[in-house]
Scaffold this motif. Sequence first.
Motif, PDB file in Angstrom:
ATOM      1  N   ALA A 190     -19.334  -3.305 -13.418  1.00  0.00           N
ATOM      2  CA  ALA A 190     -18.052  -2.616 -13.597  1.00  0.00           C
ATOM      3  C   ALA A 190     -18.108  -1.699 -14.818  1.00  0.00           C
ATOM      4  O   ALA A 190     -18.671  -2.062 -15.847  1.00  0.00           O
ATOM      5  CB  ALA A 190     -16.950  -3.646 -13.783  1.00  0.00           C
TER       6      ALA A 190
ATOM      7  N   GLU B 180      -6.707  -5.267   5.144  1.00  0.00           N
ATOM      8  CA  GLU B 180      -7.339  -6.072   4.080  1.00  0.00           C
ATOM      9  C   GLU B 180      -6.323  -6.541   3.045  1.00  0.00           C
ATOM     10  O   GLU B 180      -6.689  -7.224   2.087  1.00  0.00           O
ATOM     11  CB  GLU B 180      -8.434  -5.269   3.360  1.00  0.00           C
ATOM     12  CG  GLU B 180      -9.507  -4.663   4.252  1.00  0.00           C
ATOM     13  CD  GLU B 180     -10.279  -5.705   5.042  1.00  0.00           C
ATOM     14  OE1 GLU B 180     -10.648  -6.723   4.439  1.00  0.00           O
ATOM     15  OE2 GLU B 180     -10.468  -5.510   6.257  1.00  0.00           O
TER      16      GLU B 180
ATOM     17  N   LEU C 224     -13.324   7.072  -5.421  1.00  0.00           N
ATOM     18  CA  LEU C 224     -14.366   7.002  -4.388  1.00  0.00           C
ATOM     19  C   LEU C 224     -15.261   8.239  -4.397  1.00  0.00           C
ATOM     20  O   LEU C 224     -16.385   8.193  -3.911  1.00  0.00           O
ATOM     21  CB  LEU C 224     -13.716   6.838  -2.996  1.00  0.00           C
ATOM     22  CG  LEU C 224     -13.057   5.480  -2.731  1.00  0.00           C
ATOM     23  CD1 LEU C 224     -12.265   5.512  -1.419  1.00  0.00           C
ATOM     24  CD2 LEU C 224     -14.105   4.368  -2.686  1.00  0.00           C
TER      25      LEU C 224
ATOM     26  N   ASN D 108     -16.591   9.504  -6.911  1.00  0.00           N
ATOM     27  CA  ASN D 108     -17.619   9.324  -7.953  1.00  0.00           C
ATOM     28  C   ASN D 108     -17.844  10.565  -8.798  1.00  0.00           C
ATOM     29  O   ASN D 108     -18.939  10.818  -9.270  1.00  0.00           O
ATOM     30  CB  ASN D 108     -18.963   8.928  -7.318  1.00  0.00           C
ATOM     31  CG  ASN D 108     -18.986   7.463  -6.974  1.00  0.00           C
ATOM     32  OD1 ASN D 108     -18.493   6.645  -7.747  1.00  0.00           O
ATOM     33  ND2 ASN D 108     -19.502   7.147  -5.806  1.00  0.00           N
TER      34      ASN D 108
ATOM     35  N   ASN E  45      -3.607  -3.134  -6.734  1.00  0.00           N
ATOM     36  CA  ASN E  45      -4.036  -4.035  -5.665  1.00  0.00           C
ATOM     37  C   ASN E  45      -4.806  -3.255  -4.596  1.00  0.00           C
ATOM     38  O   ASN E  45      -5.866  -3.685  -4.129  1.00  0.00           O
ATOM     39  CB  ASN E  45      -2.789  -4.693  -5.052  1.00  0.00           C
ATOM     40  CG  ASN E  45      -3.076  -5.413  -3.747  1.00  0.00           C
ATOM     41  OD1 ASN E  45      -3.539  -6.552  -3.760  1.00  0.00           O
ATOM     42  ND2 ASN E  45      -2.841  -4.763  -2.609  1.00  0.00           N
TER      43      ASN E  45
ATOM     44  N   ARG F 196      -8.204  -2.282  -5.680  1.00  0.00           N
ATOM     45  CA  ARG F 196      -9.132  -3.436  -5.632  1.00  0.00           C
ATOM     46  C   ARG F 196      -9.704  -3.573  -4.234  1.00  0.00           C
ATOM     47  O   ARG F 196     -10.895  -3.832  -4.061  1.00  0.00           O
ATOM     48  CB  ARG F 196      -8.359  -4.721  -5.976  1.00  0.00           C
ATOM     49  CG  ARG F 196      -8.620  -5.162  -7.386  1.00  0.00           C
ATOM     50  CD  ARG F 196      -7.926  -6.470  -7.735  1.00  0.00           C
ATOM     51  NE  ARG F 196      -7.344  -6.318  -9.047  1.00  0.00           N
ATOM     52  CZ  ARG F 196      -6.061  -6.411  -9.343  1.00  0.00           C
ATOM     53  NH1 ARG F 196      -5.167  -6.719  -8.410  1.00  0.00           N
ATOM     54  NH2 ARG F 196      -5.644  -6.218 -10.572  1.00  0.00           N
ATOM     55  N   ILE F 197      -8.865  -3.354  -3.240  1.00  0.00           N
ATOM     56  CA  ILE F 197      -9.329  -3.473  -1.857  1.00  0.00           C
ATOM     57  C   ILE F 197     -10.431  -2.453  -1.564  1.00  0.00           C
ATOM     58  O   ILE F 197     -11.388  -2.732  -0.844  1.00  0.00           O
ATOM     59  CB  ILE F 197      -8.120  -3.327  -0.894  1.00  0.00           C
ATOM     60  CG1 ILE F 197      -7.259  -4.573  -1.000  1.00  0.00           C
ATOM     61  CG2 ILE F 197      -8.559  -3.064   0.544  1.00  0.00           C
ATOM     62  CD1 ILE F 197      -5.929  -4.482  -0.300  1.00  0.00           C
ATOM     63  N   TYR F 198     -10.318  -1.273  -2.174  1.00  0.00           N
ATOM     64  CA  TYR F 198     -11.339  -0.231  -1.987  1.00  0.00           C
ATOM     65  C   TYR F 198     -12.480  -0.369  -3.014  1.00  0.00           C
ATOM     66  O   TYR F 198     -13.373   0.470  -3.041  1.00  0.00           O
ATOM     67  CB  TYR F 198     -10.688   1.159  -2.073  1.00  0.00           C
ATOM     68  CG  TYR F 198      -9.970   1.538  -0.787  1.00  0.00           C
ATOM     69  CD1 TYR F 198     -10.602   2.332   0.181  1.00  0.00           C
ATOM     70  CD2 TYR F 198      -8.687   1.081  -0.522  1.00  0.00           C
ATOM     71  CE1 TYR F 198      -9.954   2.654   1.361  1.00  0.00           C
ATOM     72  CE2 TYR F 198      -8.032   1.404   0.662  1.00  0.00           C
ATOM     73  CZ  TYR F 198      -8.668   2.187   1.594  1.00  0.00           C
ATOM     74  OH  TYR F 198      -8.028   2.504   2.791  1.00  0.00           O
ATOM     75  N   GLY F 199     -12.419  -1.397  -3.835  1.00  0.00           N
ATOM     76  CA  GLY F 199     -13.508  -1.681  -4.780  1.00  0.00           C
ATOM     77  C   GLY F 199     -13.567  -0.737  -5.961  1.00  0.00           C
ATOM     78  O   GLY F 199     -14.622  -0.610  -6.596  1.00  0.00           O
ATOM     79  N   VAL F 200     -12.449  -0.073  -6.289  1.00  0.00           N
ATOM     80  CA  VAL F 200     -12.502   0.927  -7.363  1.00  0.00           C
ATOM     81  C   VAL F 200     -11.484   0.680  -8.499  1.00  0.00           C
ATOM     82  O   VAL F 200     -11.321   1.534  -9.363  1.00  0.00           O
ATOM     83  CB  VAL F 200     -12.307   2.365  -6.789  1.00  0.00           C
ATOM     84  CG1 VAL F 200     -13.462   2.746  -5.887  1.00  0.00           C
ATOM     85  CG2 VAL F 200     -10.963   2.510  -6.063  1.00  0.00           C
TER      86      VAL F 200
ATOM     87  N   ASP G   4     -11.489  -1.039 -11.128  1.00  0.00           N
ATOM     88  CA  ASP G   4     -12.024  -1.014 -12.502  1.00  0.00           C
ATOM     89  C   ASP G   4     -12.432   0.378 -12.967  1.00  0.00           C
ATOM     90  O   ASP G   4     -12.727   0.579 -14.135  1.00  0.00           O
ATOM     91  CB  ASP G   4     -13.257  -1.939 -12.609  1.00  0.00           C
ATOM     92  CG  ASP G   4     -12.880  -3.390 -12.448  1.00  0.00           C
ATOM     93  OD1 ASP G   4     -11.679  -3.701 -12.568  1.00  0.00           O
ATOM     94  OD2 ASP G   4     -13.785  -4.202 -12.189  1.00  0.00           O
ATOM     95  N   GLN G   5     -12.491   1.314 -12.050  1.00  0.00           N
ATOM     96  CA  GLN G   5     -12.839   2.692 -12.450  1.00  0.00           C
ATOM     97  C   GLN G   5     -11.623   3.483 -12.893  1.00  0.00           C
ATOM     98  O   GLN G   5     -11.735   4.635 -13.284  1.00  0.00           O
ATOM     99  CB  GLN G   5     -13.484   3.432 -11.273  1.00  0.00           C
ATOM    100  CG  GLN G   5     -14.827   2.869 -10.875  1.00  0.00           C
ATOM    101  CD  GLN G   5     -15.376   3.616  -9.678  1.00  0.00           C
ATOM    102  OE1 GLN G   5     -15.219   4.818  -9.558  1.00  0.00           O
ATOM    103  NE2 GLN G   5     -16.000   2.883  -8.779  1.00  0.00           N
TER     104      GLN G   5
END
Length: 254
Positions: free
Chosen positions: A2, A60, A112, A114, A134, A137-141, A143-144
Amino acid sequence: MARQPEEDFNMNGVDSSPTLESKSFSLTDDCHHYQRRADVPWDIQKYWEQRYSIFSLYDEGIHMTDDAWFGVTPEPVARQIASDLVASTPSSKTVIIDIFAGAGGNAIAFALSNRWSAIIAIEKEASVIACAQNNARIYGVADQITWINDDSFSYLKQNQTSIDRSKTVIFASPPWGGPNYSLDGVFNLKTMLPYSIKDIHTACEGMDSALFLPRTSNLKQIARLAPKGKKVEVVQYCMEGASKALVAYVPAVA
Ligand SMILES: C[S@@+](CC[C@H](N)C(=O)[O-])C[C@H]1O[C@@H](n2cnc3c(N)ncnc32)[C@H](O)[C@@H]1O
């Protein structure tokens, strides 16, 4: 691993002012993940039918407040805007601030892509920012992104000395309220509520900005935002053959 958002800010032109601390926000009773049409309030049922166009990962556990459904940028549009910013923004710009983050549609797409060393998402409603975090978090980002629960105008003012304007791009998808919305053929950006185009443009002073506005917005009013000798690019973003909105890409006054 992260990323450490605060370290990124220090490297990319925004200092470590305490207001940059990214917090975790808890979902509230106003945040919903509707699973059955029968549970959805009647005025958002139309949007719920389009849930997978809005967030492809809806199932999700995407959460939204009931109001957020009306303003969220659908994922394909958000991704295209993020990709257009990748193509058109000079590499010297490393920070993007989403000043009306809502349920996170755009902020997630920026992460996403980047492209950005730092993404700051500001949203004044605590329940809405909790949904956005929330969803990120589902998209995994999640912390960015640095999440700020504040009024963007106050935030920009309070941090005016610490934000490096030469490195920062503002993304603004304001509420589109006002007397003429959806009734007039041409949307009057001067009477847009609660913030006029001038309010938003003034807040973005010294920074490039991308303004997400109604597709029928008055183009003359947008053209007036162009700094001398520069142009404003206006792009209509369509889904299934119909424009959802336009984005005006406005260069900073040098
Ligand atoms: C049109 S929505 C943004 C939708 C977002 N782009 C998305 O994809 O989810 C506008 C958001 O701006 C928020 N807002 C309005 N005024 C604000 C302000 N002064 N500062 C921060 N957020 C604000 C509203 O609460 C609302 O959630």
